[in-house]
Motif scaffolding. Structure first.
Motif, short mmCIF file in Angstrom:
data_model
loop_
_atom_site.label_atom_id
_atom_site.label_comp_id
_atom_site.label_asym_id
_atom_site.label_seq_id
_atom_site.Cartn_x
_atom_site.Cartn_y
_atom_site.Cartn_z
N UNK A 71 0.84 -1.20 0.00
CA UNK A 71 0.00 0.00 0.00
C UNK A 71 0.87 1.25 0.00
N UNK A 72 1.93 1.25 0.82
CA UNK A 72 2.82 2.42 0.89
C UNK A 72 3.55 2.63 -0.42
N UNK A 73 4.09 1.56 -0.99
CA UNK A 73 4.85 1.68 -2.24
C UNK A 73 3.98 2.17 -3.39
N UNK A 74 2.71 1.87 -3.34
CA UNK A 74 1.81 2.28 -4.42
C UNK A 74 1.63 3.79 -4.48
N UNK A 75 1.76 4.45 -3.32
CA UNK A 75 1.51 5.90 -3.32
C UNK A 75 2.68 6.74 -2.78
N UNK A 76 3.89 6.11 -2.70
CA UNK A 76 5.02 6.84 -2.12
C UNK A 76 5.55 7.95 -3.01
N UNK A 77 5.23 7.92 -4.32
CA UNK A 77 5.70 8.97 -5.21
C UNK A 77 4.72 10.15 -5.31
N UNK A 78 3.62 10.04 -4.61
CA UNK A 78 2.65 11.14 -4.62
C UNK A 78 3.15 12.27 -3.74
N UNK A 79 2.65 13.47 -4.01
CA UNK A 79 3.11 14.65 -3.27
C UNK A 79 2.76 14.55 -1.79
N UNK A 80 1.53 14.12 -1.50
CA UNK A 80 1.11 14.00 -0.10
C UNK A 80 0.99 12.52 0.26
N UNK A 81 2.00 12.03 0.97
CA UNK A 81 2.01 10.62 1.36
C UNK A 81 1.27 10.46 2.68
N UNK A 82 0.31 9.55 2.70
CA UNK A 82 -0.43 9.28 3.95
C UNK A 82 -0.18 7.83 4.35
N UNK A 83 -0.56 7.52 5.56
CA UNK A 83 -0.26 6.19 6.09
C UNK A 83 -1.05 5.12 5.35
N UNK A 84 -0.51 3.89 5.30
CA UNK A 84 -1.25 2.79 4.66
C UNK A 84 -2.64 2.61 5.25
N UNK A 85 -2.77 2.79 6.55
CA UNK A 85 -4.09 2.64 7.20
C UNK A 85 -5.09 3.63 6.62
N UNK A 86 -4.67 4.88 6.46
CA UNK A 86 -5.58 5.90 5.92
C UNK A 86 -5.93 5.60 4.46
N UNK A 87 -4.95 5.10 3.71
CA UNK A 87 -5.21 4.75 2.31
C UNK A 87 -6.24 3.63 2.24
N UNK A 88 -6.05 2.61 3.06
CA UNK A 88 -6.97 1.47 3.04
C UNK A 88 -8.36 1.89 3.50
N UNK A 89 -8.44 2.72 4.53
CA UNK A 89 -9.74 3.21 4.99
C UNK A 89 -10.45 3.97 3.87
N UNK A 90 -9.71 4.77 3.14
CA UNK A 90 -10.29 5.51 2.02
C UNK A 90 -10.81 4.56 0.96
N UNK A 91 -10.03 3.52 0.65
CA UNK A 91 -10.46 2.52 -0.34
C UNK A 91 -11.70 1.78 0.13
N UNK A 92 -11.72 1.45 1.42
CA UNK A 92 -12.87 0.72 1.98
C UNK A 92 -14.13 1.58 1.90
#
Length: 248
Positions: A71-92
């Motif tokens: 999850x982290x590697x998928x979005x590490x190149x984005x300008x605003x990096x957020x925690x994997x937990x927040x990314x997963x919660x957003x996806x859910x």
């Protein structure tokens, strides 16, 4: 035309360690809650988000496991990096908005033979006395019901079944047994279930099935799955022995 969508205020998200999110849909054992869990689980398994590993259903929630590194590697190149937990919660949350609560569910029916009483059901008489019934009445009531598999847990392949008649509901034993044989059919409160492997336990044992529930060499390794409907039917001692020999 779209079906009725899930009210997005009717669930809660909470972390479970650093690689899982618990999605809670309520606080009661209800078919409607089970239906939402089952529909959401199928949606995630058919349309997984990046980093999704698996999900495990329970009575009122679904635990979603993910790989935080993926999850982290998928979005590490984005300008605003957020925690994997927040990314997963957003996806859910996005996935939850796709749930159609009026979607029809299909249930597989599994019939399970049970030899009631005697050496295979040492607590049958207690269940009968507790509910002011005869043992035959307990057998008739138990074997005439249809039981929904809400979840698998406690031991590999152990089904927690809802739908037990109040007429035979019986509290757990005050002193659990240290060993219960595989196939034992028990009652605990308003639940009934089958022990898939030999294990300690405190349920009231009313019978035993020759059917194997835990299948470690198969995929999935459990005969029963959440959403299945279970029907029990009585067999004699002789029939039990014959079926047991055939399974071997």
């Amino acid at each position: 035309m779209l079906g009725k969508l899930l009210n997005t205020t009717s669930f809660a998200l909470s972390p479970l360690g650093d690689s899982a999110v618990v999605v809670t849909f309520g606080n009661e054992i209800q078919y409607d809650i089970h239906k939402k869990i089952k529909i959401f689980m199928e949606l995630l398994e058919h349309e997984p988000f990046v980093g999704f590993v698996e999900c495990v259903p329970a009575y009122t929630n679904l635990t979603v496991f993910y790989d935080p590194f993926v999850v982290f590697n998928e979005q590490k190149h984005k300008e605003a990096v957020i925690s994997p937990y927040e990314v997963v919660c957003s996806n859910i949350k996005k996935k939850l908005q796709q749930i159609e609560t009026n979607k029809k569910m299909t249930h597989r029916t599994v019939s399970i033979p049970v030899c009631y009483g005697g050496e295979y059901g040492p607590d049958l008489e207690h269940v009968a006395r507790y509910n002011h019934l005869t043992t035959d009445e307990v057998i008739r009531i138990h074997s005439s019901g249809e039981y929904l598999v809400y979840m698998i847990g406690f031991a590999p392949g152990f089904p927690f079944l809802g739908g037990l008649s109040e007429k035979i509901a019986t509290p757990r034993r005050s002193s659990p047994r240290t060993t219960i044989p595989a196939g034992a059919v028990g009652i605990a409160g308003m639940q009934t279930g089958v022990y898939p492997i030999s294990t300690p336990g405190g349920w009231q044992l009313i019978g035993q099935t020759p059917q194997t529930l835990f299948l470690p060499n198969e995929n999935p390794p459990s005969l029963l799955q959440p959403g299945d409907i279970v029907k029990f039917y009585p067999i004699s001692y002789e029939e039990y022995k014959e079926m047991k020999e055939e399974i071997r």
